[in-house]
Design an enzyme around this catalytic site. Structure first.
Site, PDB file in Angstrom:
ATOM      1  N   GLU A 137     -16.096  -1.725   5.335  1.00 14.86           N
ATOM      2  CA  GLU A 137     -16.404  -2.297   6.700  1.00 14.86           C
ATOM      3  C   GLU A 137     -15.130  -3.334   6.955  1.00 14.86           C
ATOM      4  O   GLU A 137     -14.523  -3.974   6.158  1.00 14.86           O
ATOM      5  CB  GLU A 137     -17.434  -3.410   6.248  1.00 14.86           C
ATOM      6  CG  GLU A 137     -17.995  -4.285   7.105  1.00 14.86           C
ATOM      7  CD  GLU A 137     -19.185  -5.255   6.802  1.00 14.86           C
ATOM      8  OE1 GLU A 137     -19.130  -6.032   6.852  1.00 14.86           O
ATOM      9  OE2 GLU A 137     -19.709  -4.716   5.745  1.00 14.86           O
TER      10      GLU A 137
ATOM     11  N   SER B 231      -4.704   7.216  13.569  1.00 17.32           N
ATOM     12  CA  SER B 231      -4.417   7.312  14.922  1.00 17.32           C
ATOM     13  C   SER B 231      -5.561   7.594  15.714  1.00 17.32           C
ATOM     14  O   SER B 231      -6.687   7.858  15.417  1.00 17.32           O
ATOM     15  CB  SER B 231      -3.426   8.463  15.195  1.00 17.32           C
ATOM     16  OG  SER B 231      -3.980   9.545  15.357  1.00 17.32           O
ATOM     17  N   ASN B 232      -5.287   7.103  16.933  1.00 15.71           N
ATOM     18  CA  ASN B 232      -6.540   7.199  17.913  1.00 15.71           C
ATOM     19  C   ASN B 232      -6.942   8.601  18.083  1.00 15.71           C
ATOM     20  O   ASN B 232      -8.225   8.808  18.315  1.00 15.71           O
ATOM     21  CB  ASN B 232      -6.252   6.750  19.453  1.00 15.71           C
ATOM     22  CG  ASN B 232      -6.231   5.133  19.200  1.00 15.71           C
ATOM     23  OD1 ASN B 232      -6.470   4.410  18.370  1.00 15.71           O
ATOM     24  ND2 ASN B 232      -5.887   4.301  20.444  1.00 15.71           N
ATOM     25  N   GLU B 233      -6.201   9.694  17.909  1.00 12.25           N
ATOM     26  CA  GLU B 233      -6.569  10.837  17.737  1.00 12.25           C
ATOM     27  C   GLU B 233      -7.417  11.240  16.641  1.00 12.25           C
ATOM     28  O   GLU B 233      -8.365  12.133  16.871  1.00 12.25           O
ATOM     29  CB  GLU B 233      -5.395  11.843  17.896  1.00 12.25           C
ATOM     30  CG  GLU B 233      -4.671  11.817  19.260  1.00 12.25           C
ATOM     31  CD  GLU B 233      -3.728  10.657  19.270  1.00 12.25           C
ATOM     32  OE1 GLU B 233      -3.290   9.965  18.304  1.00 12.25           O
ATOM     33  OE2 GLU B 233      -3.404  10.167  20.630  1.00 12.25           O
TER      34      GLU B 233
ATOM     35  N   GLN C 167       0.936  -1.219   0.028  1.00  8.40           N
ATOM     36  CA  GLN C 167      -0.061   0.112   0.107  1.00  8.40           C
ATOM     37  C   GLN C 167       0.901   1.292   0.024  1.00  8.40           C
ATOM     38  O   GLN C 167       1.683   1.611   0.931  1.00  8.40           O
ATOM     39  CB  GLN C 167      -0.740   0.072   1.243  1.00  8.40           C
ATOM     40  CG  GLN C 167      -1.704   1.136   1.391  1.00  8.40           C
ATOM     41  CD  GLN C 167      -2.562   1.051   2.572  1.00  8.40           C
ATOM     42  OE1 GLN C 167      -2.038   0.745   3.686  1.00  8.40           O
ATOM     43  NE2 GLN C 167      -3.574   1.859   2.799  1.00  8.40           N
ATOM     44  N   GLY C 168       0.678   2.182  -0.806  1.00 13.21           N
ATOM     45  CA  GLY C 168       1.262   3.621  -1.002  1.00 13.21           C
ATOM     46  C   GLY C 168       0.521   4.600  -0.468  1.00 13.21           C
ATOM     47  O   GLY C 168      -0.127   5.590  -1.382  1.00 13.21           O
ATOM     48  N   TYR C 169       0.301   4.827   0.749  1.00 14.26           N
ATOM     49  CA  TYR C 169      -0.667   5.793   1.130  1.00 14.26           C
ATOM     50  C   TYR C 169       0.413   7.111   1.865  1.00 14.26           C
ATOM     51  O   TYR C 169       0.518   8.191   1.445  1.00 14.26           O
ATOM     52  CB  TYR C 169      -1.622   5.475   2.004  1.00 14.26           C
ATOM     53  CG  TYR C 169      -2.939   4.827   1.476  1.00 14.26           C
ATOM     54  CD1 TYR C 169      -2.792   4.387  -0.029  1.00 14.26           C
ATOM     55  CD2 TYR C 169      -4.252   5.204   1.925  1.00 14.26           C
ATOM     56  CE1 TYR C 169      -4.085   3.846  -0.376  1.00 14.26           C
ATOM     57  CE2 TYR C 169      -5.424   4.742   1.585  1.00 14.26           C
ATOM     58  CZ  TYR C 169      -5.395   4.011   0.299  1.00 14.26           C
ATOM     59  OH  TYR C 169      -6.437   3.705  -0.392  1.00 14.26           O
ATOM     60  N   SER C 170       0.793   6.692   2.938  1.00 13.33           N
ATOM     61  CA  SER C 170       1.391   7.663   3.925  1.00 13.33           C
ATOM     62  C   SER C 170       2.672   8.427   3.062  1.00 13.33           C
ATOM     63  O   SER C 170       3.314   7.498   2.442  1.00 13.33           O
ATOM     64  CB  SER C 170       1.920   7.077   5.084  1.00 13.33           C
ATOM     65  OG  SER C 170       0.746   6.651   5.844  1.00 13.33           O
TER      66      SER C 170
END
Lengths: 395, 357, 395, 357
Positions: A244, A380-382, A126-129
């Site tokens: 989902e 992230s959880n934030e 995957q190339g996202y970040s």
């Protein structure tokens, strides 16, 4: 109100258990149980075994080779696999690209790519970040410029999980720099052996290498590798982010982690008693058990709703937060249970007569540190709290 | 009431700080810390030459310090630089040699390296459940048992070992060549060892060493607390730098209130860490020393975990990479908890003091 | 580095102790210890006793009748008073208005007002907060319009502590609505028996009445009751907010609360053992003790710095946060220690043979709930975090 | 697997919800809850007429429900309305009468009000340390001892009392007139009583009642958990309303990220509260009932305190005033913890299950 599985679901669970008992290779399960890095071959063998049974692409529709399971059946399958210490199914081809192609891809793309995913011909990543575009995905800067029937891609991706094994990458690239950030993004498939692609390992806190930087220098990508319309990549990215995910709470992993810590605390003697008889340790563990039991019900409630409505609901963000918090707490307990014996560096954790930790626990400290990533990646959880704020609290 | 350091200690801190900053940049540190022997004999010798070890013993025993505040001064700087040198063994060993009235010179000059071997696989903390036994053997003694996770063990020339003769817990000395040693590196760097004693020849230094051993543990715990303060201070600098420079959604992430408030709570905890360490250092050697050392180590353990987890979380992905200096600090501050007494063990010690009126 | 008090300081502490032993009325101390509401007379008696000794206005300079103590002596005095269950000194005249007049007031105002504060002739209250202007003080709306040699005041103040006893109020009012909020505020002294002033009680969560609403309807206030320049009230307000407060951590109160809970836990038997022998309760209490011990040193460190530099430092915000968190935790432990016996409503807490809680503990639940205000008033802990962010972290 | 309520229970919830919304606005509730007899005999009668009590007993004993989910349905609505009526005593009493094979009709119809007296001053939770004794007296029995904080005691017509005859813990019935009762209101409203038994005449209902008493405690704990869920849901509504409408510094306070994130964490905990209550309700009467009820009560205690403290804090000053409805909810959700088993007691029970393999 009915918490128990139906007879059919129980029969299904037993079938999964029997399959795992018969087919999951013991050497692979051992490495998973001990928290070791798996060689590429382990994943490929396990995928092939699942594919032979038709159980690899569990969320694909039957027409593409999926098993046609309900949400609950998928959940049972995932729980059982985790409890049996099966490797996770590498999600990039199966869980991510597959559904994207099925929804946004051309018939040619589906025909060409999907069978190769099932058969393990291509390993996808995957190339996202990107550096500087972590939680803020829309600010990505890797650019693809159309030249004739190719795109020329330049830029850098990061946190590319298991990219060192990958044959191909699906990738978000900027195809129009002159519109607002979300509007100029496209979804592109890139061969990892194309000239100008360079993969560099990122070593993580515990010395493990499972993520990578990927650099693109004038990489030529045929235009037929575009999925969907040009500049419609953000729609696809959002589809994937909100897609989902039955396993977002990771309850199977946490179940397995809880059982392992409890067994350790029962067997390990510390200062004249079993660790489990230390009320302070037992209190932490009991509290984690309670939180986990509650989350398992929360998870089932969300699943039951998804089963009925076809919508996972925004609560998946809650499950992401709570799921990672609980799993990280269990990782902490596993490290803490060993006391000073958690100290040896994972790569050289002691064995044989010189061992200071039971075989399955020699990476406990490393796993604790490595799994701090759980609350950072995948939104992230934030970010999850921001999402919940906006959508659920309407603040 | 005065919380300023003496001029001498301020100079000691500055000297050590400069030395470590010059010789122990993070790249050097990681090379040294993660490869056998998990410290640098060269740098050790230089550090000894600077007189750092002399600060850990009192004047009656060849040193120039040895109080709680001398110890915290040294270890806070070691923490700030994430220094993997086996100074903890030297500190605890010097206190034990002093208690025994034994020679300390070679240790103070850095030519001998001590490791203190108290903990065992099923008795990781405290002195109450040890099983290693001492028996007479000719003129000397023979020790049998296993000592576990002996810090600085890989590079030690001598081991100071706690062992039982009957009910009496004594202190014995074992030369490195006289026991089987399995050395290893630790997850956060630095070295430790398993020590297998099988009728290993030993010299008895103190027949009834309970008090001396507990004092050495107290001093060691205070040292670890001060090290954690140094680690935390450096993490705070890195975190603030990150919050001020990293941008997301077109803003520095330090402009997000949720992170601001969490950062304030961390900074408050660092002050608490420093305060409790001062309290324990002040009490070292006195009647409240055991309980206050346990108090300090408990708070450090709790706050250290929070510091580690929150700092990594707010750094995002980069915080869990090997390349980022902060990840090594994050490991160290957590792993300190397991050394000499973890949060739960120390809390139990403090609880005992509540229970008896 | 020297944690111990000097010989002089110890002698001073002994002097304070002897004074408290001799002079603090036992009936008053009993009510304080039991957490009861104090009648006005208790405060007045205690103020008179302190004033007779010259120890009432501890932060005033000697020229105005202060004792001329150092920061450390003040701290010792406050700690000893708290440990002896002395009532707090009502701060409005002594700690707040006094220093304001000394810095901003005219000679006439000082001469007229300060002696009356010392002698207890006037009970002062504070008029800062308004409905809708809590943490955001600058948005206050009570207005004062100059008409000849009077201001006409209209509006409402709230959270006026002990206002039911007050003869006079110092008050922030808006005198210029056409400038930016901070610029149009003045500091005014108002007689509580002036026509148009109405005090209405606010009952708190535990049924206690110690705060009030105060309404102003066309209240005439002579212009000589203005302190400082017109529209300079914000400067005075800020002076008061950042004014050196040695007692912000409340360590004396927390010490006293800790000792009380420990004694309770040692004497109370629960399910076959002393409560203190319950490891889960003892663990909470030990943790609170450790946090308190650390905070006491933090407090002394700040005091020592203040003693040297004359500046309290921004750390007072940290002490406010940590001090309230610890005190509230001790309040929670005191309530929790009683189990179901904390249930009776404070006003009718059972006594005699029917008592279910020891005499000093019958308001434990009420005090726990009431003291939730500690982290809200005087600049909520959220405001303190904002202050620290800005000033210390430079974010 | 199905988490939807049955149609019957949905109707029950709606009926009760509407009844309480109509008759128990917060002003009425506070008048009733804080003045003797700390509940409303009128509203009690009406509630019984609605059939609410019938939901708490099974069909074999005159009721129409009695399962864990019937109980949670009723108590969640009671919690939402902060209803101070002594339904807990009815629930636990009905289960005990059913176990005894005794008549339940008068209770179901609301003409008799039961209070269950188990806890004692030094035995606040569980059944293991009770001291009240039963002895033969003529044809019947006489009880001696003190029962403490008996919920619903002020309005009870009959007490069901746990007492020991030798080592056997039995269930006895005492008429309200046959014991000395000190009634009082509770800090969050509602009534309780001290019950002084001094050779008080009693009728024995069950000679060995341990199992029945534990079942009643489990049912009571689940009821309290569900009540807490109802309280929390209503607090959440009030908090969100407050965050959306209250302004400070020219913005709604709900626009501050620090408060947003804390609110998200609260809402997540409410889901956990609901889930663990479902788990315990499902287990009621089965082999895992004791441990799962303890699990639920522990989580509810922890999350309830958080909910209470955070909701008050985010409301600012108004949150700690009597006038604000939220303050009464904040009291109730905390005081629930002390009823029938607090966080620590329940955690100990869960720990026992970990310790035995």
């Amino acid at each position: 109100m009915e918490l128990q599985f139906t007879d059919e679901e129980i029969a299904f669970r037993d079938e999964v258990r029997a399959f795992l008992k018969a087919e999951l290779p013991e050497d692979i399960a051992g490495r998973v149980r001990r928290g070791e890095e798996l060689p590429k071959d382990d994943y490929e063998r396990w995928h092939a075994i699942l594919n032979a049974r038709g159980w690899l692409a569990t969320i694909w529709p039957k027409e593409y080779g999926g098993p046609g399971w309900s949400v609950v059946e998928r959940h049972i399958f995932e729980e059982e696999c985790a409890m049996a210490s099966a490797p996770r199914i590498v999600p990039f081809g199966i869980t991510m690209l597959g559904p994207v192609l099925q929804k946004f891809g051309s018939k040619e793309q589906c025909d060409a790519i999907l069978p190769r995913i099932l058969n393990g011909d291509d390993w996808w990543c995957q190339g996202y970040s990107e550096p500087g575009a972590g939680s803020d995905l829309a600010s990505l800067r890797t650019k693809a410029v159309r030249e004739g029937d190719h795109y020329i891609v330049n830029g850098q991706k990061t946190w590319t999980t298991l990219g060192q094994h990958a044959d191909r990458m699906f990738c978000l690239v900027r195809t129009d720099p002159n519109v607002k950030p979300q509007a100029g993004i496209s979804f592109l498939l890139i061969d990892m052996d194309a000239p100008g692609v360079e993969v560099r390992p990122i070593k993580l806190i515990d010395g493990v290498h499972d993520v990578n930087d990927v650099f693109f220098t004038d990489v030529k990508v045929p235009v037929e590798n575009l999925v969907g319309e040009e500049n419609s990549g953000w729609t696809i990215a959002k589809f994937l982010l909100t897609h989902e995910r039955t396993n977002i709470a990771g309850t199977g992993f946490s179940n397995q982690a809880f059982d392992t810590v409890r067994a350790l605390a029962r067997s390990r003697r510390v200062n004249g008693r079993r660790l489990i008889d230390d009320p302070l340790f037992a209190a932490r563990l009991a509290q984690a058990e309670i939180d986990l039991e509650a989350m398992k019900i929360t998870n089932l409630r969300m699943l039951a709703r998804a089963q009925k409505t076809g919508q996972p609901g925004l609560e998946s963000s809650m499950l992401k937060i709570k799921g990672t918090v609980i799993r990280q707490e269990l990782n902490d307990l596993a490290r803490r249970a060993l006391g000073p014996a958690a100290a040896p560096f994972p790569a050289e954790a002691l064995a044989g007569n010189d061992a200071i930790a039971p075989e399955d626990h020699r990476r406990n400290a490393g796993a604790y540190f490595n799994n701090r990533k759980l609350s950072i990646y995948g939104g992230s959880n934030e970010i999850q709290r921001n999402i919940l704020t906006k959508a659920m609290l309407e603040l | 009431m005065d919380f300023d350091q003496t001029e001498d200690r301020r100079m000691l801190a500055e000297t050590l700080n400069r030395f470590l900053a010059d010789r122990y940049d993070i790249a050097t540190r990681n090379t040294v810390a993660y490869d056998a022997p998990w410290h640098s004999p060269d740098l050790w010798a230089q550090m000894a030459e600077l007189g750092i070890l002399h600060a850990l013993a009192d004047e009656d025993h060849g040193g120039m310090g040895g109080t709680g505040f001398d110890i915290t001064t040294v270890f806070e700087e070691l923490g700030r630089a994430l220094c993997p040198e086996p100074v903890l063994g030297a500190l605890m060993g010097l206190r034990l040699l002093s208690a025994a009235g034994a020679e300390t010179e070679a240790v103070l000059e850095g030519t001998e390296r001590l490791a203190v071997a108290i903990a065992e696989p099923e008795a990781p903390w405290g002195l109450d459940h040890l099983e290693t036994r001492a028996s007479k053997a000719g003129d000397g003694w023979a020790l049998t048992g296993r000592k576990s996770v002996v810090y600085g063990g890989p590079s030690a020339t001598r081991f100071l070992v706690a062992a039982l003769e009957g009910d009496m817990l004594g202190l014995y000395e074992v030369a490195a060549g006289d026991a089987r040693i399995t050395p290893y590196g630790m997850v956060e760097g630095g070295g430790a060892a398993e020590l297998f004693l099988d009728a290993s020849p030993a010299k008895r230094l103190i027949p009834d060493a309970r008090t001396a051993l507990q004092d050495a543990l107290n001093a060691g715990m205070i040292a670890l607390c001060a090290e954690a303060v140094g680690v935390a201070e450096r993490m705070k600098e890195m975190l603030l730098e990150h919050l001020k420079t990293r941008t997301q959604f077109g803003r520095t992430i330090g402009s997000f209130q949720a992170l601001q408030h969490r950062t304030v709570d961390l900074v408050t905890e660092i002050e608490q860490m420093r305060s409790i360490t001062i309290l324990a250092a002040d009490a070292l050697g006195g009647p409240e020393a055991d309980r206050k050392a346990a108090m300090a180590k408990n708070l450090i353990g709790r706050a250290g975990r929070l510091m580690s987890e929150e700092t990594m979380q707010m750094h995002g992905g980069i915080g869990v990479t090997w390349e980022a200096a902060v990840s090594h600090y994050a490991k160290r501050i957590v792993m300190i908890d397991a050394q000499l007494g973890d949060t739960d063990y120390c809390l139990s010690q403090v609880m005992e003091g509540l229970q008896v009126a």
